[in-house]
Write a protein that holds these residues in place. Structure first.
Motif, mmCIF file in Angstrom:
data_model
loop_
_atom_site.group_PDB
_atom_site.id
_atom_site.type_symbol
_atom_site.label_atom_id
_atom_site.label_comp_id
_atom_site.label_asym_id
_atom_site.label_seq_id
_atom_site.Cartn_x
_atom_site.Cartn_y
_atom_site.Cartn_z
ATOM 1 N N ILE A 1 17.534 9.841 -16.901
ATOM 2 C CA ILE A 1 16.446 10.034 -17.862
ATOM 3 C C ILE A 1 15.130 10.229 -17.120
ATOM 4 N N THR A 2 14.473 11.347 -17.392
ATOM 5 C CA THR A 2 13.114 11.582 -16.900
ATOM 6 C C THR A 2 12.296 12.125 -18.063
ATOM 7 N N ALA A 3 10.990 12.062 -17.909
ATOM 8 C CA ALA A 3 10.122 12.681 -18.902
ATOM 9 C C ALA A 3 10.147 14.197 -18.720
ATOM 10 N N ASP A 4 9.929 14.925 -19.806
ATOM 11 C CA ASP A 4 9.753 16.378 -19.726
ATOM 12 C C ASP A 4 8.290 16.632 -19.378
ATOM 13 N N ILE A 5 8.057 17.300 -18.283
ATOM 14 C CA ILE A 5 6.702 17.324 -17.725
ATOM 15 C C ILE A 5 6.215 18.723 -17.408
ATOM 16 N N GLU A 6 4.901 18.833 -17.270
ATOM 17 C CA GLU A 6 4.245 20.014 -16.711
ATOM 18 C C GLU A 6 3.426 19.517 -15.524
ATOM 19 N N VAL A 7 3.835 19.902 -14.332
ATOM 20 C CA VAL A 7 3.142 19.454 -13.124
ATOM 21 C C VAL A 7 1.915 20.327 -12.901
ATOM 22 N N ILE A 8 0.786 19.682 -12.618
ATOM 23 C CA ILE A 8 -0.479 20.410 -12.452
ATOM 24 C C ILE A 8 -1.174 20.008 -11.155
ATOM 25 N N PRO A 9 -1.989 20.902 -10.598
ATOM 26 C CA PRO A 9 -2.854 20.516 -9.469
ATOM 27 C C PRO A 9 -4.041 19.709 -9.982
ATOM 28 N N ARG B 1 4.392 15.799 -21.141
ATOM 29 C CA ARG B 1 3.513 14.970 -20.330
ATOM 30 C C ARG B 1 3.014 15.782 -19.154
ATOM 31 N N PHE B 2 1.690 15.759 -18.945
ATOM 32 C CA PHE B 2 1.137 16.317 -17.713
ATOM 33 C C PHE B 2 1.345 15.310 -16.584
ATOM 34 N N VAL B 3 1.707 15.817 -15.414
ATOM 35 C CA VAL B 3 1.796 14.984 -14.216
ATOM 36 C C VAL B 3 1.020 15.686 -13.112
ATOM 37 N N ILE B 4 0.102 14.955 -12.508
ATOM 38 C CA ILE B 4 -0.732 15.527 -11.443
ATOM 39 C C ILE B 4 -0.001 15.441 -10.112
ATOM 40 N N ASP B 5 0.083 16.562 -9.419
ATOM 41 C CA ASP B 5 0.653 16.595 -8.066
ATOM 42 C C ASP B 5 -0.431 16.136 -7.093
ATOM 43 N N ILE B 6 -0.543 14.826 -6.967
ATOM 44 C CA ILE B 6 -1.590 14.247 -6.113
ATOM 45 C C ILE B 6 -1.333 14.576 -4.649
ATOM 46 N N GLY B 7 -0.077 14.391 -4.238
ATOM 47 C CA GLY B 7 0.276 14.535 -2.808
ATOM 48 C C GLY B 7 -0.065 15.875 -2.213
ATOM 49 N N THR C 1 0.860 -1.189 0.000
ATOM 50 C CA THR C 1 0.000 0.000 0.000
ATOM 51 C C THR C 1 0.895 1.237 0.000
ATOM 52 N N PHE C 2 0.578 2.178 -0.893
ATOM 53 C CA PHE C 2 1.387 3.391 -0.898
ATOM 54 C C PHE C 2 0.543 4.643 -1.100
ATOM 55 N N LYS C 3 1.043 5.723 -0.521
ATOM 56 C CA LYS C 3 0.443 7.043 -0.696
ATOM 57 C C LYS C 3 0.860 7.540 -2.074
ATOM 58 N N VAL C 4 -0.122 7.869 -2.906
ATOM 59 C CA VAL C 4 0.174 8.364 -4.249
ATOM 60 C C VAL C 4 0.633 9.816 -4.148
ATOM 61 N N LEU C 5 1.792 10.107 -4.736
ATOM 62 C CA LEU C 5 2.327 11.464 -4.724
ATOM 63 C C LEU C 5 2.177 12.149 -6.081
ATOM 64 N N PHE C 6 2.390 11.391 -7.164
ATOM 65 C CA PHE C 6 2.243 11.938 -8.514
ATOM 66 C C PHE C 6 1.635 10.877 -9.427
ATOM 67 N N VAL D 1 3.209 7.010 -8.932
ATOM 68 C CA VAL D 1 4.367 6.895 -8.036
ATOM 69 C C VAL D 1 4.023 7.447 -6.662
ATOM 70 N N GLY D 2 4.702 6.910 -5.664
ATOM 71 C CA GLY D 2 4.448 7.376 -4.310
ATOM 72 C C GLY D 2 5.351 6.701 -3.304
ATOM 73 N N GLU D 3 4.927 6.726 -2.050
ATOM 74 C CA GLU D 3 5.740 6.222 -0.937
ATOM 75 C C GLU D 3 4.972 5.154 -0.164
ATOM 76 N N VAL D 4 5.644 4.034 0.095
ATOM 77 C CA VAL D 4 5.016 2.890 0.762
ATOM 78 C C VAL D 4 4.623 3.252 2.196
ATOM 79 N N THR D 5 3.378 2.929 2.537
ATOM 80 C CA THR D 5 2.890 3.183 3.898
ATOM 81 C C THR D 5 2.625 1.886 4.671
ATOM 82 N N GLU D 6 2.469 0.771 3.941
ATOM 83 C CA GLU D 6 2.177 -0.503 4.601
ATOM 84 C C GLU D 6 2.522 -1.648 3.649
ATOM 85 N N VAL D 7 3.062 -2.731 4.196
ATOM 86 C CA VAL D 7 3.331 -3.917 3.385
ATOM 87 C C VAL D 7 2.744 -5.149 4.070
ATOM 88 N N GLY D 8 2.339 -6.117 3.243
ATOM 89 C CA GLY D 8 1.795 -7.362 3.772
ATOM 90 C C GLY D 8 2.871 -8.239 4.402
#
Length: 361
Positions: free
Chosen positions: A321-329, A348-354, A41-46, A75-82
């Protein structure tokens, strides 16, 4: 249906969903399953916005079910593992791409090609093993089988890494599989969009000479000076195309609009390969004679397996290597979809979920 989505699992979740073929997205409360013994389980950041998300929210492929929470560049950060998870721990940076399940017993799965499993389970808009609908990454949390989770190396920025989970592997896999990865080879990339720009980056990292092929002459500086391509062809310029005939070992065609194949096939050397990774809505005409006369190959490729996706991410980290992005709310989402439909994004649009999706309460 909305009520059952909210209560069918124990973990509360908040996302943005399309409710009908208008494709308009709005906040949507639903739920995720508890962390199973092999789940992460992870918290989605983008979450990146893929062109296929646009097709799906509008049901342009005829396979969408609503409500639909898109997103398969997560992508995000792990909050819990089985209890039986071995590869990940709390705090790890992780990602999930286009797949969250497969049969694990067919030939494709046995060969680390879950992407070609006939029972593959897509990250959103599909039915999971328990019969519930899968919801994608336009949401605050994700629960996935560890076998479908990718480790994101610490030196790779999460927002720039997100699109690699779809666009990156979609272009990396055919470069590898079709042998277009050997220094000294000459590879063409058709289209300089979300897929094309990362195709150029991976091809250059693998040591091949790269020519970008585009209908738009004004992308030349971008292709060569910014992305590092070696040369540029305007596909509408017959003199340029004529001069380049028979010069390419292979071509990665990322264009999802209907376009003629013969001019591209003519660019290939004998035994050259034209690999389609874009998905035009209407069939393309196939000029068989032009294939026969050079023993040329026309092929397709669809994302990649989990093992290869991890390999791709690790290579991306090694070569920065990363994608060229436009971060959006998140509340800019519908405007971003309108811009994407017009090709108005670099790349590429990337949503700032976090930071912009308020957590479920």
């Amino acid at each position: 249906m909305v009520e059952s989505s909210e209560h069918e699992h124990p973990k509360k979740a908040l996302g943005w969903a399309a409710r009908d073929t208008s494709g308009v997205l709005s906040p949507f409360k639903f739920s995720r399953r508890e962390t199973g013994e092999k789940d992460v389980t992870f918290k989605v950041l983008f979450c990146g916005i893929c062109h296929s998300d646009l097709h799906m929210v509008k049901n342009e492929w005829g396979i969408s079910t609503y409500p639909l929470v898109p997103g398969h560049e997560i992508v995000g950060e792990v909050t819990e593992v089985g209890s039986k998870v071995q590869k990940f721990k709390v705090g790890d940076k992780v990602g999930v791409g286009c797949l969250v399940g497969s049969c694990k017993i067919c030939d494709s799965c046995a060969n680390d090609l879950e992407n070609y499993c006939p029972k593959q389970i897509q990250t959103y808009g599909a039915k999971y093993l328990d019969g519930t609908t899968t919801y994608g990454g336009y949401s605050d949390i994700m629960v996935a089988d560890e076998a479908f989770v990718i480790r994101i190396p610490d030196n790779l920025p999460l927002e720039g890494a997100a699109p690699l989970l779809c666009a990156g592997i979609t272009t990396y896999s055919p470069l590898r599989y079709f042998g277009l990865d050997k220094p000294g080879m000459h590879v063409g990339v058709v289209g300089l969009g979300g897929l094309g720009h990362v195709a150029v980056k991976f091809a250059k990292a693998l040591g091949v000479e790269v020519t970008v092929i585009s209908t738009s002459a004004n992308k030349k500086d971008e292709a060569i000076k910014h992305l590092g391509a070696d040369s540029f062809l305007v596909s509408r310029d017959q003199d340029q195309m004529q001069a380049a005939m028979g010069t390419l070992d292979g071509i990665i065609d990322t264009v999802s609009a209907v376009h003629p194949l013969p001019p591209l096939i003519s660019l290939l050397k004998a035994n050259g390969k034209l690999v389609m990774v874009g998905a035009p809505e209407k069939p393309l005409e196939l000029p068989v004679f032009s294939l026969i006369m050079g023993r040329k190959t026309l092929a397709g490729s669809n994302i990649g397996g989990i093992k290869e996706t991890q390999e791709m991410i690790d290579l991306a980290a090694k070569h920065n290597i990363t994608a060229d992005i436009e971060v959006i709310p998140i509340d800019y989402l519908n405007t971003a979809m309108e811009r994407l439909a017009k090709g108005d994004v670099r790349y590429r649009f990337v949503i700032d979920i976090g930071n912009t999706l308020k957590p479920a309460t």
